[in-house]
Design an enzyme around this catalytic site. Structure first.
Site, PDB file in Angstrom:
ATOM      1  N   SER A 178      75.816  29.787 -22.027  1.00 29.45           N
ATOM      2  CA  SER A 178      74.575  30.370 -22.542  1.00 29.45           C
ATOM      3  C   SER A 178      74.602  31.876 -22.296  1.00 29.45           C
ATOM      4  O   SER A 178      75.531  32.398 -21.679  1.00 29.45           O
ATOM      5  CB  SER A 178      73.366  29.752 -21.849  1.00 29.45           C
ATOM      6  OG  SER A 178      73.319  30.194 -20.504  1.00 29.45           O
ATOM      7  N   LYS A 179      73.565  32.558 -22.750  1.00 29.98           N
ATOM      8  CA  LYS A 179      73.488  34.021 -22.650  1.00 29.98           C
ATOM      9  C   LYS A 179      73.731  34.529 -21.224  1.00 29.98           C
ATOM     10  O   LYS A 179      74.287  35.590 -21.028  1.00 29.98           O
ATOM     11  CB  LYS A 179      72.104  34.516 -23.120  1.00 29.98           C
ATOM     12  CG  LYS A 179      72.036  34.742 -24.624  1.00 29.98           C
ATOM     13  CD  LYS A 179      72.759  36.029 -25.028  1.00 29.98           C
ATOM     14  CE  LYS A 179      72.688  36.260 -26.526  1.00 29.98           C
ATOM     15  NZ  LYS A 179      73.809  37.064 -27.019  1.00 29.98           N
ATOM     16  N   ARG A 180      73.289  33.747 -20.219  1.00 30.08           N
ATOM     17  CA  ARG A 180      73.418  34.256 -18.842  1.00 30.08           C
ATOM     18  C   ARG A 180      74.882  34.368 -18.394  1.00 30.08           C
ATOM     19  O   ARG A 180      75.192  35.030 -17.426  1.00 30.08           O
ATOM     20  CB  ARG A 180      72.616  33.393 -17.865  1.00 30.08           C
ATOM     21  CG  ARG A 180      73.194  32.016 -17.642  1.00 30.08           C
ATOM     22  CD  ARG A 180      72.489  31.247 -16.532  1.00 30.08           C
ATOM     23  NE  ARG A 180      73.155  29.984 -16.322  1.00 30.08           N
ATOM     24  CZ  ARG A 180      73.006  28.915 -17.080  1.00 30.08           C
ATOM     25  NH1 ARG A 180      72.211  28.961 -18.134  1.00 30.08           N
ATOM     26  NH2 ARG A 180      73.650  27.792 -16.829  1.00 30.08           N
TER      27      ARG A 180
END
Length: 465
Positions: free
Chosen positions: A240-242
């Protein structure tokens, strides 16, 4: 089997995800390595979310990765009439039926099933109804899924996967407005495009069981399935983006060389013995479905950088320069002028080693890209005291008549260091400051050879004055 045909079928609702990039790469390697075809289909049936911009972003990502496809990219939406025709043919074969149940009736069925602790999979009362009882009302077309036994998906990665048919519902293949569902469209497209191997993420494994029913209903050959594990972050959680960059184009903008990116993504979830660093030619020769592991692969930026560094060091100078110029363009930086291009070409031999990304390489090449007067950082400024300037002034005289090769430059600088009673490092510090404006640079000899006699002497004179 005749010719192998694979496909990549992204939905154009955003950028090309790094996981999608790897799926496309696996399909490309498998087909191209066997003289087969690699096709591209844009699954744009979701008209609300599909955009031409997203399609273009996907094509750009594939082009950057060097994944060429055969023929034109196909639009799934444009084949909707063909999909509907197949749904009606399944109806005629008795493999599908018209279902007139409303959303309210389906919801009521599920509510009752929940209350009674039964399976909430909808069982349509129209499955075996006499056509004479059909009302004049909107209907969907549903598959007649087998009710007992198992559906077995023979998968090249996952092995034999069994699905109890009591867990598979009579899926809708044609909606009441005459539009096909994704499940039907995918199978019809794959069949019509002659796809022999479906290599995709294992999040589609459940779909394979249901899609196999469509193949069987139409008496079509089922393709070879290969469902590959998804990519996870270093923490083992779904990407994911993180975890950092998700889109392929983000990696291009960060300056990862494409050959390194291809090597890293090929190795992410696939292996060939202990080989870690390999060329695209080797990957084409070695890649097979048996080498794909079942466990999710973990994205590791350190490993990516190491792989990319190896590829920068191995790269052909001309190709690397072209890639640098493309990188400057996509990141909206000033393009190289003729002088800079010439110096970069001349200096590749001393710039390529130990740079892991293109920005690192450009940073290392700063001495070759700057023009006079050279701006100096604090450390470089500190290296140019009055004594150092005096030495540089003497060096300009000694260098002005020199033959410009490494051997002679070494003789001159070593002699100067000895005359002033200095270790070579003490002589090199003001030279680095004058030539590059920095204290950390490639070797002073390499810098002098790359920028040439006139520029070297001019920069030394600037520093003295």
């Amino acid at each position: 089997m005749d010719q192998i045909v694979t496909r990549f079928a992204p939905s154009p609702t955003g950028y090309l995800h790094i996981g999608g990039g790897r799926t496309a790469l696996f399909n490309w390697l498998y087909a191209r390595g066997r003289g087969g075809k690699f096709l591209l289909r844009i699954e744009d049936t979701d008209r609300e979310r599909s955009t031409p911009e997203a399609t273009e972003a996907i094509l750009r990502g594939l082009r950057w990765m060097g994944l060429d496809w055969d023929g034109e990219a196909v639009s799934q939406f444009e084949a909707k009439d063909r999909h509907a025709e197949v749904a009606r043919e399944m109806l005629a074969r008795g493999a599908a039926y018209k279902c007139f149940s409303s959303q309210e009736e389906i919801e009521a069925f599920r509510e009752a099933a929940r209350a009674e602790g039964r399976s909430t999979l909808f069982q349509s009362p129209w499955r075996d109804a006499d056509p004479a009882t059909h009302p004049d009302a909107p209907y969907v077309i549903r598959m007649k899924a087998p009710r007992d036994g198992d559906t077995v998906v023979e998968d090249k990665v996952q092995g034999s996967v069994r699905f109890g048919n009591d867990q598979l519902d009579d899926m809708v293949v044609l909606r009441s407005d005459g539009t096909p569902t994704y499940m039907l469209a995918v199978v019809v497209d794959d069949h019509d495009m002659g796809v022999t191997h479906v290599i995709r993420g294992d999040d589609h494994l459940n779909n394979a069981a249901r899609q196999q029913m469509v193949y069987n209903a139409m008496d079509w050959a089922v393709p070879v399935w290969a469902h590959i594990p998804l990519i996870h972050g270093a923490d083992g959680k779904k990407l994911s983006k993180r975890h950092g960059a998700l889109g392929v184009e983000e990696y291009q903008a960060m300056g990862y060389p494409v050959a390194g990116m291809r090597n890293y993504l090929t190795r992410l979830g696939w292996s060939h013995g202990d080989d870690e660093i390999f060329t695209t030619e080797q990957a084409l020769e070695w890649f097979d479905l048996g080498g794909i592991g079942r466990a999710p692969a973990r994205l590791d930026f350190k490993k990516l950088e190491h792989t990319c560094g190896q590829h920068i060091a191995m790269a052909d100078d001309t190709a690397l320069l072209a890639e640098i110029e493309a990188f400057l363009q996509v990141t909206n930086q000033t393009p190289l002028d003729d002088t800079q291009r010439h110096r970069m070409s001349a200096g590749m031999y001393c710039l390529k080693d130990r740079a892991k990304t293109l920005p690192e390489l450009l940073d290392k090449a700063r001495f070759a890209l700057i023009s006079r007067p050279v701006t100096r950082d604090e450390k470089a400024e500190a290296a140019l005291d009055s004594a150092s300037r005096g030495i540089l002034k003497d060096l300009t005289t000694r260098l002005s008549g020199a033959s410009w090769n490494k051997q002679e430059l070494e003789l001159i600088l070593t002699a100067a260091a000895a005359d002033y009673g200095l270790g070579f490092g003490k002589l090199a510090a003001p030279l680095r400051a004058a030539l590059a404006g920095r204290s950390v640079t490639p070797s002073v000899y390499d810098m002098m050879l790359v920028i040439g006699r006139d520029e070297t002497i001019a920069r030394l004179e600037d520093a003295v004055n």
